[in-house]
Write a protein that holds these residues in place. Structure first.
Motif, PDB file in Angstrom:
ATOM      1  N   THR A   4       8.250 -52.244 -12.469  1.00 42.70           N
ATOM      2  CA  THR A   4       7.001 -52.417 -11.716  1.00 42.70           C
ATOM      3  C   THR A   4       7.292 -53.215 -10.463  1.00 42.70           C
ATOM      4  OG1 THR A   4       5.649 -52.348 -13.717  1.00 42.70           O
ATOM      5  CG2 THR A   4       4.677 -53.363 -11.758  1.00 42.70           C
ATOM      6  N   ARG A  40       5.606 -54.991  -7.022  1.00 45.90           N
ATOM      7  CA  ARG A  40       4.327 -55.587  -6.685  1.00 45.90           C
ATOM      8  C   ARG A  40       4.192 -55.823  -5.186  1.00 45.90           C
ATOM      9  NH1 ARG A  40       0.558 -59.632  -9.323  1.00 45.90           N
ATOM     10  NH2 ARG A  40      -0.356 -60.739  -7.572  1.00 45.90           N
ATOM     11  N   GLU A  87       0.424 -52.382  -7.430  1.00 43.63           N
ATOM     12  CA  GLU A  87       1.657 -52.245  -8.192  1.00 43.63           C
ATOM     13  C   GLU A  87       2.079 -50.781  -8.212  1.00 43.63           C
ATOM     14  OE1 GLU A  87       0.979 -56.017 -11.239  1.00 43.63           O
ATOM     15  OE2 GLU A  87       1.063 -53.984 -12.046  1.00 43.63           O
TER      16      GLU A  87
END
Lengths: 109, 114
Positions: B20, B22, B75
């Motif tokens: 992930t 961000r 995200e």
């Protein structure tokens, strides 16, 4: 179709002037952006042209001809720090920018 | 400094994994864009969100997904990673949703898939 063409690479001498061309075909044209990108870094905004003509910003100028689907970025008094890729992007259909592959500019002393 | 922040700066992972990325946009910006840039390649637009809603979609793989949260951070989730996913991933933000709004880019996340 929609596409943008820029030269892949150009070489110029410190202190000189260089012109980087960008030709485009797109539907729904609203404007053209130029960005500078140093290797491994983020693109940074240089200019945005909507109307035909030349816009000057210090050592950098950008020109647009909507009827010809053509733009150029003019860099004067070249400095070594100007060695970078220069990206041309035009507004297209589908609410997206269409990005050129970029022109890598190499400045030699 | 554009005011757009991205974390992490670097990410090294293995094939098949999920990561992930961000992004926090500039203060006041409502749009977030995600781009992929492979080595010596141009910017590939992935997806845009405006005020929490998907606005435009580019060449985003089904293995990739994104979202924008109420605080406007975003995200990008990349799953079932392949070697070819190794690239710089940039986030950009703009004030409005229009394609004529200037986009300001974050420093990027360099993803290496081994």
């Amino acid at each position: 179709g929609q596409n943008i063409d820029q030269p892949t690479e150009m070489t110029a001498t410190e202190g000189a002037i260089v012109q980087i061309n960008c030709t485009y075909q797109t539907s729904g044209f609203n404007g053209l952006f130029w960005y500078q990108q140093h290797a491994g870094e983020a693109p940074t905004f240089l200019s945005y042209n909507v109307l035909d003509g030349l816009e000057e910003k210090g050592r950098f100028s950008s020109f647009l001809s909507r009827s010809k689907g053509y733009s150029y970025l003019l860099l004067k008094e070249l400095q070594m720090k100007d060695s970078a890729s220069y990206l041309c992007a035009v507004t297209g259909s589908n609410y997206q920018l269409i990005w050129g592959a970029g022109t890598k500019l190499i400045i030699k002393p | 400094d554009s005011g757009v922040t991205q974390t992490p700066k670097h990410l090294i992972t293995a094939t098949g994994q999920r990561v992930t990325l961000r992004c926090s946009p500039r203060s006041g910006d409502l749009s977030v864009y995600w781009y992929q840039q492979s080595l010596d390649q141009g910017l590939q637009f992935l997806i845009q969100y405006y005020n929490g809603e998907e606005r435009a979609k580019g060449n985003i793989l089904e293995r990739f997904s994104a979202q924008q949260f109420p605080d406007l951070h975003s995200e990008l989730n990349l799953s079932s990673l392949e070697l070819g996913d190794s690239a710089l991933y940039f986030c950009a933000s703009s004030v409005g949703q229009g394609v004529t709004d200037t986009q300001y880019f974050g420093p990027g996340t360099r993803l290496t898939v081994l």
